[in-house]
Write an enzyme that holds these catalytic residues in place. Structure first.
Site, PDB file in Angstrom:
ATOM      1  N   PHE A 144       0.903  -1.213  -0.131  1.00 13.91           N
ATOM      2  CA  PHE A 144       0.071  -0.045   0.062  1.00 13.91           C
ATOM      3  C   PHE A 144       0.948   1.270   0.157  1.00 13.91           C
ATOM      4  CE2 PHE A 144      -2.442   3.437   1.858  1.00 13.91           C
ATOM      5  CZ  PHE A 144      -3.441   3.565   0.962  1.00 13.91           C
TER       6      PHE A 144
ATOM      7  N   ASP B  22       9.154   2.487   1.873  1.00 12.10           N
ATOM      8  CA  ASP B  22       7.954   3.165   2.488  1.00 12.10           C
ATOM      9  C   ASP B  22       7.761   3.009   3.872  1.00 12.10           C
ATOM     10  OD1 ASP B  22       5.301   4.057   3.289  1.00 12.10           O
ATOM     11  OD2 ASP B  22       4.591   3.545   1.267  1.00 12.10           O
TER      12      ASP B  22
ATOM     13  N   LYS C 197       2.555   9.614   8.438  1.00 13.26           N
ATOM     14  CA  LYS C 197       1.582   9.265   9.721  1.00 13.26           C
ATOM     15  C   LYS C 197       1.955   9.814  10.879  1.00 13.26           C
ATOM     16  CE  LYS C 197      -1.071   5.503   7.992  1.00 13.26           C
ATOM     17  NZ  LYS C 197      -0.725   5.071   6.632  1.00 13.26           N
TER      18      LYS C 197
HETATM   19  C1  LIG Z   1      -0.852   4.983   5.291  1.00  9.79           C
HETATM   20  C2  LIG Z   1       0.030   4.918   4.128  1.00  9.79           C
HETATM   21  C3  LIG Z   1       0.288   5.570   3.000  1.00  9.79           C
HETATM   22  C4  LIG Z   1      -0.453   6.527   2.352  1.00  9.79           C
HETATM   23  O1  LIG Z   1      -0.485   7.862   3.323  1.00  9.79           O
HETATM   24  P1  LIG Z   1      -1.791   8.783   3.290  1.00  9.79           P
HETATM   25  O2  LIG Z   1      -1.335   9.910   4.264  1.00  9.79           O
HETATM   26  O3  LIG Z   1      -2.932   8.231   3.572  1.00  9.79           O
HETATM   27  O4  LIG Z   1      -1.668   9.269   1.722  1.00  9.79           O
HETATM   28  C5  LIG Z   1       1.353   4.864   2.157  1.00  9.79           C
HETATM   29  N1  LIG Z   1       2.067   3.910   2.573  1.00  9.79           N
HETATM   30  C6  LIG Z   1       2.045   3.293   3.763  1.00  9.79           C
HETATM   31  C7  LIG Z   1       2.692   2.214   4.190  1.00  9.79           C
HETATM   32  C8  LIG Z   1       0.943   3.782   4.522  1.00  9.79           C
HETATM   33  O5  LIG Z   1       0.543   2.979   5.697  1.00  9.79           O
END
Ligand SMILES: *Cc1c(COP(=O)(O)O)cnc(C)c1O
Length: 405
Positions: free
Chosen positions: A145, A230, A259
């Site tokens: 994700f 990420d 986050k």
């Molecule tokens: C939450 C998340 C995102 C996206 O972040 P947003 O602030 O919602 O755009 C991308 N990568 C990972 C691993 C995430 O947990």
């Protein structure tokens, strides 16, 4: 805001939300009004123990006093100028972040998706400079994700997130997570980078083999590909190290954060080395709100607290205790297939869909989440203690006992 303002009751609030807000979320039946530490209260004043923390965002808990104080003071001094000017909180945060990891440079933005957008753009630009056009492919993982913008949903290896938005951004190819051979096979002369979560969050709290990042690093180095982590969900202390990849000690070329970085104020960051950052020049990329004095002043205080060795030690200790208690549950209830995670990102995979379990925990005053359909995911504030963990476990037990009947 007048004192005479009457709070809406939950039912009315939820109905008005359905009337006026785009229906993009499958929301729980719960309207939250207030938070403190590991607890939340709904419109009617009912208390909940929060084991989701805004999906790994409020790591210092809800509304911590020092953070509120920094917010208040900075709000009176300077909230926003423009990135056409320099501001001290932004520089201090960049210094703190780069001193704590492999990176030399930071680009600030407002969300995880934007941080990944910046990473994707930088990878393409860097490759274009060295190799010319046609080498813009990025290998990403199945069940990953990376966000909901067009480029980041294209990077995300989940069809259900992409469906209906085609044509996607070109160049992404998806391989099985935790499988080095699959990555090796996908590499050709059109590929410039590999993008991976050191632990998959939304994908179901999946921790890869301890040699996986090292293997990716070697593949990337030998093919001159950029390795991008990420760490939006698992960075900032969540796993008991400041950044998740520091458990393995294998550094990337680019890392993205968001986050928990400002405990709930919107911020994203893309970190990279001097060598790679040189591909960006003035005008290459920008953001109106990225790294405002307000958000970076808050993030700096968050960083100061989370990066303390004693804080991270406590995350590891409580995380281990939590994991032991989950493993004990798994011994008792055969429908628990696996307990996974590290630090305070933990999950249990059930052999049936978990949404009903989440609802029943909510009825008992405890908020958790379900991801990848069958995985109950726990992302408590990093300040939780064994007392809150015990309460969560008791609640799960009472829900599981019910299920057994
Ligand atoms: C939450 C998340 C995102 C996206 O972040 P947003 O602030 O919602 O755009 C991308 N990568 C990972 C691993 C995430 O947990």
């Amino acid at each position: 805001m007048g004192d005479e303002k009457v709070a809406m009751d939950s039912q009315n609030l939820m109905e008005q939300s359905r009337n006026h807000i785009c229906q993009t979320y499958n929301r729980y039946n719960l309207a939250l009004a207030r938070g403190s530490g590991c607890y939340l209260w709904d419109q009617e004043g009912r208390q909940y123990l929060d084991f989701l923390a805004g999906i790994a965002v409020c790591s210092l808990g809800h509304c911590p006093r020092e953070i509120a104080q920094v917010m208040y003071e900075q709000a009176q001094q300077l909230v926003h100028v423009s990135n056409l000017y320099y501001t001290e909180p932004q520089v201090r945060l960049a210094e703190a972040l780069t001193n704590s990891c492999f990176a030399d440079k930071v680009f600030f933005c407002n969300s995880g998706a934007e941080a990944n957008e910046a990473a994707i753009k930088l990878a393409r630009k860097y490759s274009r400079k060295g190799y010319g056009p046609g080498r813009h492919g990025i290998i990403t993982m199945k069940n990953s994700f990376h966000g909901r913008t067009l480029a980041t949903l294209s990077a995300t290896g989940q069809q259900k997130i992409q469906e209906g938005f085609e044509p996607l951004v070109d160049g992404f190819r998806y391989v099985e997570f935790d499988n080095l051979d699959a990555v090796a096979e996908a590499i050709d002369k059109t590929v410039c980078a590999v993008l991976v979560e050191p632990i998959q969050g939304e994908g179901g709290v999946r921790v890869p083999d301890s040699k996986y990042l090292q293997g990716l690093r070697e593949l990337c180095t030998s093919h001159d590909l950029l390795l991008i982590y990420d760490e939006i969900q698992v960075g900032m202390g969540r796993t008991g190290k400041l950044f998740s990849h520091q458990h393995e000690g294998v550094t990337p070329d680019i890392m993205t954060l968001a986050k928990a970085l400002a405990n709930g104020m919107p911020i994203g960051a893309m970190l990279t080395t001097d060598k790679v950052a040189e591909a960006f020049s003035p005008g290459s990329h920008a953001s109106t709100f990225g790294g405002t004095p307000l958000v970076t002043a808050v993030a700096l205080e968050v960083f100061r607290q989370i990066s303390a060795a004693s804080f991270l030690e406590q995350v590891r200790r409580v995380g281990e205790y939590f994991q032991q208690r989950l493993l004990a549950l798994a011994e008792k209830y055969p429908f628990i297939k696996e307990v996974r995670g590290r630090g305070l990102i933990l999950g249990i995979e059930l052999d049936f869909p978990g949404s009903e379990m989440v609802r029943q925990c909510q009825d008992r005053g405890v908020l958790i989440n379900c991801t990848a359909e069958k995985v109950l995911r726990f992302l408590p504030p990093l300040i939780v203690t064994s007392t809150e963990v015990d309460r969560l476990i008791e609640t799960l037990e009472s829900v599981f006992r019910q299920k057994d009947k």
